[in-house]
Design an enzyme around this catalytic site. Structure first.
Site, PDB file in Angstrom:
ATOM      1  N   GLU A 442      -2.357  10.602   3.355  1.00  0.00           N
ATOM      2  CA  GLU A 442      -1.692  10.090   2.159  1.00  0.00           C
ATOM      3  C   GLU A 442      -2.464  10.503   0.908  1.00  0.00           C
ATOM      4  O   GLU A 442      -3.622  10.150   0.732  1.00  0.00           O
ATOM      5  CB  GLU A 442      -1.624   8.553   2.251  1.00  0.00           C
ATOM      6  CG  GLU A 442      -1.222   7.879   0.972  1.00  0.00           C
ATOM      7  CD  GLU A 442      -1.276   6.345   1.089  1.00  0.00           C
ATOM      8  OE1 GLU A 442      -1.652   5.833   2.165  1.00  0.00           O
ATOM      9  OE2 GLU A 442      -0.926   5.676   0.102  1.00  0.00           O
ATOM     10  N   ASP A 516      -3.779   4.731   3.608  1.00  0.00           N
ATOM     11  CA  ASP A 516      -4.589   3.622   3.098  1.00  0.00           C
ATOM     12  C   ASP A 516      -4.201   2.325   3.789  1.00  0.00           C
ATOM     13  O   ASP A 516      -3.070   2.164   4.229  1.00  0.00           O
ATOM     14  CB  ASP A 516      -4.372   3.454   1.583  1.00  0.00           C
ATOM     15  CG  ASP A 516      -4.973   4.608   0.800  1.00  0.00           C
ATOM     16  OD1 ASP A 516      -5.852   5.297   1.354  1.00  0.00           O
ATOM     17  OD2 ASP A 516      -4.546   4.821  -0.349  1.00  0.00           O
ATOM     18  N   ASP A 518      -3.179  -0.417   2.764  1.00  0.00           N
ATOM     19  CA  ASP A 518      -2.511  -1.295   1.796  1.00  0.00           C
ATOM     20  C   ASP A 518      -0.994  -1.166   1.943  1.00  0.00           C
ATOM     21  O   ASP A 518      -0.508  -0.491   2.857  1.00  0.00           O
ATOM     22  CB  ASP A 518      -2.955  -0.967   0.365  1.00  0.00           C
ATOM     23  CG  ASP A 518      -2.573   0.452  -0.039  1.00  0.00           C
ATOM     24  OD1 ASP A 518      -1.857   1.126   0.734  1.00  0.00           O
ATOM     25  OD2 ASP A 518      -2.986   0.897  -1.121  1.00  0.00           O
ATOM     26  N   ASP A 520       1.395   0.399   0.202  1.00  0.00           N
ATOM     27  CA  ASP A 520       1.949   1.746   0.156  1.00  0.00           C
ATOM     28  C   ASP A 520       1.593   2.522   1.416  1.00  0.00           C
ATOM     29  O   ASP A 520       2.405   3.255   1.961  1.00  0.00           O
ATOM     30  CB  ASP A 520       1.406   2.500  -1.064  1.00  0.00           C
ATOM     31  CG  ASP A 520       2.142   2.098  -2.332  1.00  0.00           C
ATOM     32  OD1 ASP A 520       3.171   1.380  -2.212  1.00  0.00           O
ATOM     33  OD2 ASP A 520       1.690   2.486  -3.424  1.00  0.00           O
TER      34      ASP A 520
END
Ligand code: 0RA
Length: 654
Positions: A442, A516, A518, A520
């Site tokens: 990402e 990540d 998180d 997203d």
């Protein structure tokens, strides 16, 4: 000494200590000893897969009772300590003396291999675990097992340890004369199974499937391990019709009611439920004797042949077929199809690598004939639905043509050709797929660190810009118009689409998603997983797909530096380090790690942890993907609410 040998000795000692055995008894124990010696031969393996198989094996016996119409309620409980209890209201395993064996029938069922089935002639075992080994295998592989039988107004009990009888048949009480049933409680043996923890989700998914496949059967699963018990009940009066409805819950359907046919010939029962939806994927699941035949077989071939033939015939006859069209291919008539094909065969032959391919050749013609007759009739009687279905096939055929053109075009531009790899890809130098890995990363900044930190001989890095296209809502031609997706396809080297995709051309045998930790990141991970589940399913099925697990924390005290991959681990490490004077860093993204740290924590094969992506239950996965990625908001809201306790907060924004 290996674990296998230890287990064998234990079985022998346990048996000798329990009772003096007659020659027959010794034979029986030899049988169970064989199971303990080579458990994999009987239940596939001793991983968590095999562990869960024990439960299915017991439940299958109850399902047999249900299919013979003697049982309509099955209760499965995961008790504290991962003990399993299966209660049914079938006839109860007979407790009278077995003539040939000279011991109670109950004992024979629990200690003789392949005596799991009925002794009475004429009744055939339609259900059956994948291996059909019977409940005696569960007994052999359990630290202890208790059988309780409700029969003749009495309650009986027998107890076993590692397959050996330790408590002879006894009457332990009375019950109403009309109450019958069997309760099996067991604790899997730690000498056999390295991992003893049951997954509620795994058991739930199989039990839900069994409830769909056996209409009106009531199945309850309870998990008593947590502070508050979890319980779910499955009961489907509509059987596989409700299965199709459930799978289509987040999709716009073409027929308001799923189409349903059933038929019986020469003892073979066939049931089909199907509907079309506005999506582009094929959700076709087949079963033989309640076993999910993931490798297909004769029932699947029959269904496919019947479907293609019937829809082509109707389109031509009704004049709906476009003049310039040659006809629909099998793929055209299965785009946006959701269907369940369930057959019950007296003597099933299971073939294939995982024994999940139905071999009985006669079944093909039976399924095909059923579709030809009944689907033909349905189309004639429902012109509106018929038009919807045919238009759907026409759109699919046109989409196929558009995808072919898009592919030709890009191929000419060499964009899908591995000879011209995308500029963004930092490829590895090795050309041996078996040792090559590709990281789908990402963002450009993490991509940059990964490129610097990697071992370039066998690790390739492909940075992805933001969110990739949601393929759940796009047909192949649109997908091929998307740069990010095209880049992935080119890097993989396999091509995409029916008749094009070729797993043997895959350039990396580890495809690793690195995002990540998180919101997203989990969204991007889900988008990539959707792409692979729908279009590169074989990559997952071959075990080539992984998720990288970057650390969540870095703990530093003096010269000591440790990484933690979970909150629990962080707390524990902080305690090993004495809790004081620790510098704690929480990683919000991969970009916060320098190349060396990224290599050490996440990419170095010697120290990293990765999770392999597997699909235990394709129907369940299908349902989750359509719920999370489809258009309907309400089922998604409900799914998130129902699973809120299980889903980590970060995963919610999908
Ligand atoms: C042997 C014979 C009969 C039933 C069963 C076994 C039986 C096994 C299990 C295992 C779990 N639940 C079960 N329920 C029944 C036939 C009984 C008869 O003829 O009365």
């Amino acid at each position: 000494m290996t674990q296998e040998n230890e287990a064998t000795n234990e079985a022998t000692n346990g048996a000798a200590g329990a009772k003096d055995y007659t020659a027959q008894g010794i034979q029986v124990l030899k049988g169970l000893e064989a199971v303990r010696k080579r458990p994999a031969m009987y239940i596939g393996d001793t991983s968590t897969r095999g562990l869960h198989h024990l439960v299915y094996e017991v439940v299958d016996n109850s399902i047999d009772e249900a299919m013979a119409d003697y049982c309509d309620d099955i209760q499965v409980t995961i008790e504290k300590g991962d003990v399993i209890k299966v209660v049914d209201n079938g006839r109860g395993i007979p407790v009278d003396m077995h003539k040939d064996e000279g011991k109670p029938a109950l004992e024979v069922v629990l200690t003789s291999l392949h005596a799991g089935g009925k002794f009475d002639k004429g009744s055939y075992k339609v259900s059956g675990g994948l291996h059909g080994v019977g409940v005696s295998c569960v007994n052999a592989l359990s630290e202890w097992l208790k059988a309780e039988v409700y029969r003749n107004g009495k309650i009986y009990q027998m107890d076993f340890e590692r397959g050996a009888l330790v408590g002879a048949l006894q009457e332990i009480g009375e019950c109403p004369p009309d109450k019958t049933g069997t309760t099996i409680t067991f604790k899997p043996d730690h000498q056999i199974f390295p991992e003893l923890v049951f997954s509620f989700e795994t058991l739930r998914s199989r039990l839900r499937e069994l409830a769909f496949l056996n209409r009106n059967l009531n199945i309850v699963i309870t998990d008593e391990r947590g502070e508050t018990p979890r319980e779910e009940t499955f009961h489907y009066a509509g059987g596989i019709v409700e299965y199709v409805r459930w799978l289509n819950e987040s999709r716009q359907v073409i027929c308001p009611e799923p189409v349903y046919f059933e038929g019986e010939k020469d003892g073979v029962q066939v049931e089909v439920a199907m509907d079309y939806n506005e999506g582009y994927s094929e959700s076709l699941f087949t079963f033989a004797n309640n076993i999910n035949t993931t490798e297909g077989g004769s029932h699947l071939s029959g269904f496919r042949a019947g479907l293609t033939r019937t829809l082509n015939a109707y389109a031509n006859k009704s004049g709906l077929m476009k003049k310039d069209m040659k006809g629909f291919t099998g793929d055209d008539v299965r785009e946006g199809l959701t269907a369940i094909v369930s057959v019950k065969v007296p003597e099933p032959q299971f073939e294939g690598q995982t024994k999940t391919k139905l071999g009985n050749t006669e079944v093909k013609g039976q399924v095909e004939a059923l579709i030809n007759t009944h689907l033909g009739e349905y189309l004639n009687e429902h012109p509106k639905e018929a038009k919807g279905i045919i238009n759907k096939c026409i759109a699919a055929a046109q989409g196929r043509e558009a995808a072919r053109k898009a592919r030709d075009l890009t191929r000419r531009k060499s964009a899908l050709d591995s000879a011209a790899l995308p500029g963004k890809l930092a490829d590895c130098s090795s050309r041996d797929p078996a040792e090559c890995e590709i990281y789908l990363v990402e963002g450009d900044s993490a991509g940059g660190s990964a490129k610097q930190g990697r071992e370039r001989r066998f690790q390739a890095i492909l940075p992805l810009k933001g969110k990739i296209l949601n393929v759940e809502k796009a047909r192949l031609d649109k997908m091929l118009g998307n740069d990010e997706i095209r880049t992935i396809i080119t890097a993989l080297g396999t091509g995409v689409g029916a008749g094009v995709f070729d797993i043997t051309k895959l350039r990396y045998h580890k495809v690793i998603i690195m995002t990540d930790a998180d919101v997203d990141g989990s969204h991007i991970r889900t988008l990539i997983l959707t792409l692979f589940f729908r279009h590169f399913r074989e990559v997952i099925d071959h075990g080539y797909m992984y998720i990288a697990e970057p650390p969540l924390y870095r703990l530093k005290k003096g010269k000591t530096e440790i990484y933690a991959y979970s909150d629990i681990q962080k707390d524990r490490l902080a305690e090993e380090m004495g809790n004081k004077g620790i510098y704690l860093q929480r990683y919000k993204g991969l970009g916060e790690m320098n190349p060396d740290q990224l290599w050490e924590t996440t990419m170095n094969p010697d120290s990293r942890t990765m999770t392999r992506v597997t699909v235990d239950d394709a129907a369940e996965a299908d349902h989750i993907f359509t719920t999370l990625m489809g258009d309907e908001v309400e089922p998604r809201r409900r799914f998130i609410e129902e699973n809120a306790a299980q889903i980590k907060l970060e995963d919610l924004d999908i």
